[in-house]
Design an enzyme around this catalytic site. Structure first.
Site, PDB file in Angstrom:
ATOM      1  N   GLY A   1       2.217   0.263  -3.301  1.00 23.27           N
ATOM      2  CA  GLY A   1       2.605  -0.171  -1.968  1.00 23.27           C
ATOM      3  C   GLY A   1       2.005   0.612  -0.823  1.00 23.27           C
ATOM      4  O   GLY A   1       2.300   0.332   0.340  1.00 23.27           O
TER       5      GLY A   1
ATOM      6  N   ALA B   1      -1.998  -1.158  -8.253  1.00 20.75           N
ATOM      7  CA  ALA B   1      -1.335  -0.389  -7.200  1.00 20.75           C
ATOM      8  C   ALA B   1      -2.327   0.238  -6.240  1.00 20.75           C
ATOM      9  O   ALA B   1      -3.359   0.765  -6.647  1.00 20.75           O
ATOM     10  CB  ALA B   1      -0.423   0.699  -7.767  1.00 20.75           C
ATOM     11  N   GLY B   2      -1.975   0.166  -4.952  1.00 16.24           N
ATOM     12  CA  GLY B   2      -2.728   0.859  -3.917  1.00 16.24           C
ATOM     13  C   GLY B   2      -3.673   0.006  -3.111  1.00 16.24           C
ATOM     14  O   GLY B   2      -4.177   0.438  -2.078  1.00 16.24           O
TER      15      GLY B   2
ATOM     16  N   LYS C   1       4.030  -5.863 -19.342  1.00 19.80           N
ATOM     17  CA  LYS C   1       3.452  -4.809 -18.515  1.00 19.80           C
ATOM     18  C   LYS C   1       4.441  -3.645 -18.477  1.00 19.80           C
ATOM     19  O   LYS C   1       5.542  -3.756 -17.948  1.00 19.80           O
ATOM     20  CB  LYS C   1       3.165  -5.301 -17.103  1.00 19.80           C
ATOM     21  CG  LYS C   1       2.632  -4.198 -16.190  1.00 19.80           C
ATOM     22  CD  LYS C   1       2.242  -4.755 -14.832  1.00 19.80           C
ATOM     23  CE  LYS C   1       1.765  -3.618 -13.950  1.00 19.80           C
ATOM     24  NZ  LYS C   1       2.781  -3.099 -13.046  1.00 19.80           N
TER      25      LYS C   1
ATOM     26  N   ASN D   1       0.462  -6.914  -5.384  1.00 19.26           N
ATOM     27  CA  ASN D   1       1.625  -7.645  -4.895  1.00 19.26           C
ATOM     28  C   ASN D   1       1.815  -7.388  -3.399  1.00 19.26           C
ATOM     29  O   ASN D   1       1.670  -8.277  -2.575  1.00 19.26           O
ATOM     30  CB  ASN D   1       2.864  -7.262  -5.686  1.00 19.26           C
ATOM     31  CG  ASN D   1       4.096  -8.087  -5.332  1.00 19.26           C
ATOM     32  OD1 ASN D   1       5.166  -7.865  -5.864  1.00 19.26           O
ATOM     33  ND2 ASN D   1       3.988  -9.058  -4.436  1.00 19.26           N
ATOM     34  N   THR D   2       2.092  -6.124  -3.033  1.00 19.36           N
ATOM     35  CA  THR D   2       2.394  -5.797  -1.642  1.00 19.36           C
ATOM     36  C   THR D   2       1.273  -6.188  -0.693  1.00 19.36           C
ATOM     37  O   THR D   2       1.531  -6.655   0.422  1.00 19.36           O
ATOM     38  CB  THR D   2       2.691  -4.294  -1.502  1.00 19.36           C
ATOM     39  OG1 THR D   2       3.728  -3.928  -2.411  1.00 19.36           O
ATOM     40  CG2 THR D   2       3.123  -3.950  -0.088  1.00 19.36           C
TER      41      THR D   2
END
EC number: 2.8.1.10
Length: 264
Positions: free
Chosen positions: A167, A193-194, A106, A215-216
């Protein structure tokens, strides 16, 4: 693997996956929580920041691969923390060495520390080099449809546009750009993301994204394992809704019961 998943697989670089939820391994309190959340998410692909997570670089530290075995999961090394094409390429080479020739990677090349937006010029440069070196590149990028297509054309096996800054938890901010990317793509489009909560993941999938990476949203939740379970269900529901086809939006009401043959 349920029957629906087996009939609607995700294919990346020729490998078939039943799960459309990819998860990260950072920000958890410990490796045990990482393992439990990954299991609850049902993920088959887990991404690892080579510059931050030990997968063998340091024999004196806990090794992620002891709890997330490459025999069970596809380990997706990423170049998080890289700000130049050269650093990103070097990190991918290290990952390939640590993972015994593993080609799937990635790519992310960041532009600045405040927004963590991708540096698209450096991203293109790194992608071209990695493809030339026979890496299978899944690439983090902006939601620019022209750039997304260019990354596909140079040989990336998946394009991963952001929904919002890394994040941020803002959810999908520009669904029309994502739709344009999806409609023109011949490789998997994975929102990266987001995402902040389950409804964000469902929306991304309802738009037609092939998968979601997060992830976050999981690791930062009050109960990461429970959130991982929620995200799994949201991704599955969003995919089914996309395939089922939503009704058109209308300005006025439309009765759900027939008006013919009313009593009285």
């Amino acid at each position: 693997m349920n029957n629906f998943a087996s009939n609607d697989p995700l294919v990346i670089a020729g490998i078939v996956y039943s799960s459309r939820l990819l998860t990260g391994t950072g920000k958890f309190k410990d490796l045990d929580e990482t393992r439990l959340a990954t299991e609850a998410a049902g993920s088959q692909i887990v991404t690892v920041a080579i510059r931050r997570v030990n997968i063998g670089q340091d024999p004196h530290q806990p090794n992620l691969l002891n709890v997330l075995s490459p025999d069970r999961y596809t380990i997706l090394p990423n170049t998080a923390g890289c700000y130049t094409a050269e650093d990103a390429v070097r990190t991918c080479r290290l990952a390939r060495e640590l993972l015994d020739g593993h080609r799937l990677t990635k790519l992310e090349v960041l532009g600045d520390k405040k927004t963590l937006y991708p540096d698209v010029v450096q991203t293109l440069k790194a992608a071209e080099q990695l493809v030339a070196e026979d890496f299978q590149v899944m690439v983090y990028t902006s939601d620019d449809p022209i750039l997304a297509k260019r990354l596909e054309e140079i040989g990336c096996v998946a394009v991963m546009p952001l929904a919002a800054p890394i994040g941020s938890g803002l959810g999908v901010q520009n669904r029309y750009n994502l739709l344009e990317i999806i409609e023109n793509a011949q490789v998997p489009i994975i929102v990266d993301a987001g995402v902040g909560t389950a409804s964000d993941a469902a929306i991304a999938m309802e738009l037609g994204c092939d998968a979601v990476l997060m992830n976050t949203a999981i690791a930062g939740a009050r109960d990461p394992v429970l959130m991982a379970s929620a995200m799994r269900k949201a991704v599955e529901a969003g995919r089914e809704a996309f395939l089922a086809g939503r009704i058109p939006r209308k300005r006025y009401a439309a009765a759900s019961s027939p008006v013919e043959g009313l009593v009285g």
